[in-house]
Write a protein that holds these residues in place. Sequence first.
Motif, PDB file in Angstrom:
ATOM      1  N   LEU A   1       0.845  -1.180   0.000  1.00 50.95           N
ATOM      2  CA  LEU A   1       0.000   0.000   0.000  1.00 50.95           C
ATOM      3  C   LEU A   1       0.885   1.236   0.000  1.00 50.95           C
ATOM      4  CD1 LEU A   1      -3.142   0.572   2.124  1.00 50.95           C
ATOM      5  CD2 LEU A   1      -1.347   2.296   2.115  1.00 50.95           C
ATOM      6  N   PHE A   2       0.563   2.201  -0.838  1.00 51.70           N
ATOM      7  CA  PHE A   2       1.297   3.465  -0.905  1.00 51.70           C
ATOM      8  C   PHE A   2       0.426   4.549  -0.290  1.00 51.70           C
ATOM      9  CE2 PHE A   2       2.711   7.341  -3.203  1.00 51.70           C
ATOM     10  CZ  PHE A   2       4.027   7.336  -2.786  1.00 51.70           C
ATOM     11  N   ALA A   3       0.910   5.170   0.789  1.00 53.26           N
ATOM     12  CA  ALA A   3       0.189   6.242   1.472  1.00 53.26           C
ATOM     13  C   ALA A   3       0.822   7.567   1.080  1.00 53.26           C
ATOM     14  CB  ALA A   3       0.256   6.036   2.983  1.00 53.26           C
ATOM     15  N   LYS A   4       0.016   8.454   0.479  1.00 61.02           N
ATOM     16  CA  LYS A   4       0.556   9.722  -0.001  1.00 61.02           C
ATOM     17  C   LYS A   4      -0.298  10.876   0.473  1.00 61.02           C
ATOM     18  CE  LYS A   4      -1.511  10.519  -4.513  1.00 61.02           C
ATOM     19  NZ  LYS A   4      -1.515  11.942  -4.402  1.00 61.02           N
ATOM     20  N   GLY A   5       0.290  12.045   0.484  1.00 65.48           N
ATOM     21  CA  GLY A   5      -0.439  13.237   0.879  1.00 65.48           C
ATOM     22  C   GLY A   5      -1.249  13.794  -0.282  1.00 65.48           C
ATOM     23  N   PRO A   6      -2.248  14.609   0.015  1.00 67.34           N
ATOM     24  CA  PRO A   6      -3.089  15.172  -1.037  1.00 67.34           C
ATOM     25  C   PRO A   6      -2.327  16.130  -1.953  1.00 67.34           C
ATOM     26  CG  PRO A   6      -3.644  16.135   1.094  1.00 67.34           C
ATOM     27  CD  PRO A   6      -2.661  15.030   1.347  1.00 67.34           C
ATOM     28  N   ASP A   7      -1.245  16.702  -1.461  1.00 63.45           N
ATOM     29  CA  ASP A   7      -0.445  17.625  -2.268  1.00 63.45           C
ATOM     30  C   ASP A   7       0.663  16.909  -3.043  1.00 63.45           C
ATOM     31  OD1 ASP A   7       0.797  16.994   0.129  1.00 63.45           O
ATOM     32  OD2 ASP A   7       1.829  18.919   0.288  1.00 63.45           O
ATOM     33  N   GLN A   8       0.811  15.635  -2.866  1.00 60.61           N
ATOM     34  CA  GLN A   8       1.824  14.867  -3.597  1.00 60.61           C
ATOM     35  C   GLN A   8       1.190  14.386  -4.899  1.00 60.61           C
ATOM     36  OE1 GLN A   8       2.781  12.103  -0.359  1.00 60.61           O
ATOM     37  NE2 GLN A   8       4.784  13.086  -0.170  1.00 60.61           N
ATOM     38  N   SER A   9       1.209  15.282  -5.892  1.00 59.43           N
ATOM     39  CA  SER A   9       0.466  14.998  -7.113  1.00 59.43           C
ATOM     40  C   SER A   9       1.244  15.289  -8.394  1.00 59.43           C
ATOM     41  CB  SER A   9      -0.836  15.802  -7.110  1.00 59.43           C
ATOM     42  OG  SER A   9      -0.555  17.184  -6.986  1.00 59.43           O
ATOM     43  N   HIS A  10       2.518  15.651  -8.291  1.00 62.76           N
ATOM     44  CA  HIS A  10       3.268  15.949  -9.517  1.00 62.76           C
ATOM     45  C   HIS A  10       3.461  14.680 -10.347  1.00 62.76           C
ATOM     46  CE1 HIS A  10       7.024  14.230  -8.031  1.00 62.76           C
ATOM     47  NE2 HIS A  10       6.959  15.000  -6.950  1.00 62.76           N
ATOM     48  N   ALA A  11       4.083  14.808 -11.500  1.00 65.06           N
ATOM     49  CA  ALA A  11       4.194  13.696 -12.460  1.00 65.06           C
ATOM     50  C   ALA A  11       4.822  12.444 -11.853  1.00 65.06           C
ATOM     51  CB  ALA A  11       4.997  14.150 -13.682  1.00 65.06           C
ATOM     52  N   GLY A  12       5.815  12.601 -10.988  1.00 68.12           N
ATOM     53  CA  GLY A  12       6.445  11.441 -10.348  1.00 68.12           C
ATOM     54  C   GLY A  12       5.449  10.660  -9.506  1.00 68.12           C
ATOM     55  N   PHE A  13       4.616  11.368  -8.770  1.00 61.54           N
ATOM     56  CA  PHE A  13       3.600  10.696  -7.965  1.00 61.54           C
ATOM     57  C   PHE A  13       2.528  10.069  -8.841  1.00 61.54           C
ATOM     58  CE2 PHE A  13       5.529  13.180  -4.593  1.00 61.54           C
ATOM     59  CZ  PHE A  13       5.565  12.243  -3.570  1.00 61.54           C
ATOM     60  N   GLN A  14       2.217  10.706  -9.956  1.00 62.08           N
ATOM     61  CA  GLN A  14       1.244  10.103 -10.860  1.00 62.08           C
ATOM     62  C   GLN A  14       1.775   8.782 -11.418  1.00 62.08           C
ATOM     63  OE1 GLN A  14      -2.000  11.020 -11.198  1.00 62.08           O
ATOM     64  NE2 GLN A  14      -2.011   8.995 -12.121  1.00 62.08           N
ATOM     65  N   ARG A  15       3.094   8.733 -11.697  1.00 61.32           N
ATOM     66  CA  ARG A  15       3.704   7.471 -12.152  1.00 61.32           C
ATOM     67  C   ARG A  15       3.592   6.391 -11.078  1.00 61.32           C
ATOM     68  NH1 ARG A  15       7.378  11.021 -14.341  1.00 61.32           N
ATOM     69  NH2 ARG A  15       8.953  10.685 -12.755  1.00 61.32           N
ATOM     70  N   VAL A  16       3.750   6.788  -9.822  1.00 62.30           N
ATOM     71  CA  VAL A  16       3.618   5.828  -8.719  1.00 62.30           C
ATOM     72  C   VAL A  16       2.183   5.308  -8.645  1.00 62.30           C
ATOM     73  CG1 VAL A  16       3.684   5.546  -6.210  1.00 62.30           C
ATOM     74  CG2 VAL A  16       5.532   6.765  -7.374  1.00 62.30           C
ATOM     75  N   VAL A  17       1.216   6.198  -8.749  1.00 60.70           N
ATOM     76  CA  VAL A  17      -0.192   5.785  -8.713  1.00 60.70           C
ATOM     77  C   VAL A  17      -0.484   4.825  -9.865  1.00 60.70           C
ATOM     78  CG1 VAL A  17      -2.570   6.623  -8.979  1.00 60.70           C
ATOM     79  CG2 VAL A  17      -0.977   7.839  -7.462  1.00 60.70           C
ATOM     80  N   ASP A  18       0.025   5.145 -11.053  1.00 66.04           N
ATOM     81  CA  ASP A  18      -0.164   4.257 -12.209  1.00 66.04           C
ATOM     82  C   ASP A  18       0.492   2.903 -11.964  1.00 66.04           C
ATOM     83  OD1 ASP A  18      -1.510   6.335 -13.451  1.00 66.04           O
ATOM     84  OD2 ASP A  18       0.175   6.908 -14.732  1.00 66.04           O
ATOM     85  N   TYR A  19       1.714   2.920 -11.434  1.00 62.69           N
ATOM     86  CA  TYR A  19       2.438   1.680 -11.123  1.00 62.69           C
ATOM     87  C   TYR A  19       1.614   0.827 -10.154  1.00 62.69           C
ATOM     88  CZ  TYR A  19       5.839  -1.412  -8.889  1.00 62.69           C
ATOM     89  OH  TYR A  19       6.473  -2.505  -8.370  1.00 62.69           O
ATOM     90  N   CYS A  20       1.097   1.465  -9.120  1.00 61.20           N
ATOM     91  CA  CYS A  20       0.310   0.729  -8.121  1.00 61.20           C
ATOM     92  C   CYS A  20      -0.912   0.096  -8.764  1.00 61.20           C
ATOM     93  CB  CYS A  20      -0.093   1.653  -6.977  1.00 61.20           C
ATOM     94  SG  CYS A  20       1.299   2.143  -5.915  1.00 61.20           S
ATOM     95  N   GLY A  21      -1.586   0.835  -9.620  1.00 62.45           N
ATOM     96  CA  GLY A  21      -2.754   0.301 -10.294  1.00 62.45           C
ATOM     97  C   GLY A  21      -2.433  -0.895 -11.173  1.00 62.45           C
ATOM     98  N   GLU A  22      -1.273  -0.853 -11.818  1.00 64.41           N
ATOM     99  CA  GLU A  22      -0.852  -1.932 -12.719  1.00 64.41           C
ATOM    100  C   GLU A  22      -0.291  -3.139 -11.971  1.00 64.41           C
ATOM    101  OE1 GLU A  22       2.008   0.170 -15.047  1.00 64.41           O
ATOM    102  OE2 GLU A  22       0.476   1.413 -16.032  1.00 64.41           O
ATOM    103  N   ASN A  23       0.049  -2.962 -10.696  1.00 66.99           N
ATOM    104  CA  ASN A  23       0.716  -4.023  -9.932  1.00 66.99           C
ATOM    105  C   ASN A  23      -0.041  -4.432  -8.677  1.00 66.99           C
ATOM    106  OD1 ASN A  23       3.536  -4.504 -11.269  1.00 66.99           O
ATOM    107  ND2 ASN A  23       3.161  -2.293 -11.371  1.00 66.99           N
ATOM    108  N   ASP A  24      -1.337  -4.238  -8.671  1.00 67.94           N
ATOM    109  CA  ASP A  24      -2.186  -4.689  -7.566  1.00 67.94           C
ATOM    110  C   ASP A  24      -1.772  -4.118  -6.209  1.00 67.94           C
ATOM    111  OD1 ASP A  24      -4.410  -6.025  -8.228  1.00 67.94           O
ATOM    112  OD2 ASP A  24      -3.615  -8.039  -7.891  1.00 67.94           O
ATOM    113  N   LYS A  25      -1.370  -2.868  -6.200  1.00 73.89           N
ATOM    114  CA  LYS A  25      -0.997  -2.213  -4.954  1.00 73.89           C
ATOM    115  C   LYS A  25      -2.004  -1.102  -4.687  1.00 73.89           C
ATOM    116  CE  LYS A  25       3.784  -3.512  -5.488  1.00 73.89           C
ATOM    117  NZ  LYS A  25       3.805  -4.618  -4.556  1.00 73.89           N
ATOM    118  N   GLU A  26      -2.358  -0.954  -3.437  1.00 67.63           N
ATOM    119  CA  GLU A  26      -3.356   0.020  -3.034  1.00 67.63           C
ATOM    120  C   GLU A  26      -2.708   1.396  -2.883  1.00 67.63           C
ATOM    121  OE1 GLU A  26      -6.591   0.092   0.618  1.00 67.63           O
ATOM    122  OE2 GLU A  26      -5.263  -1.629   0.402  1.00 67.63           O
TER     123      GLU A  26
END
Length: 135
Positions: A87-112
């Motif tokens: 599970l990746f816990a992030k802040g609401p302000d952590q939204s730049h492109a690097g964080f978007q890549r992490v969110v995409d990675y999590c979605g593709e790899n069954d991570k919350e």
Amino acid sequence: MKKVLTVGVFDLLHIGHIELFRKAKALGDYLIVAVQDSDCVFQFKPDASLVYSTEERCYMVSAIRYVDEVVVYRNVGDIVDEVDFDLFAKGPDQSHAGFQRVVDYCGENDKEVVVMARTEGISSSELKDLIKCMK
């Protein structure tokens, strides 16, 4: 065992950071906190003013009872390949492109992904401004 990962600079530790760690730990069994390397902070924010070195920030974060492991990261997009987590816990302000890549990675790899609410009335930037005014 459910492993939770969160990331940040964590330069001036405050109640908001402690609450982040407490709430993130409650989402799983094992909390990994990735502290951003000072050189990388300056690379992304050249005008940043850090009080503590990477090593000092890691030491302080590791002393917090909710934290099970501390690692250093350079780029948020890369840490997901380097750390085993569920599970990746992030802040609401952590939204730049690097964080978007992490969110995409999590979605593709069954991570919350969980967006953690900020603690009202506290931020590192506000603390630094307050300290400047006290001088």
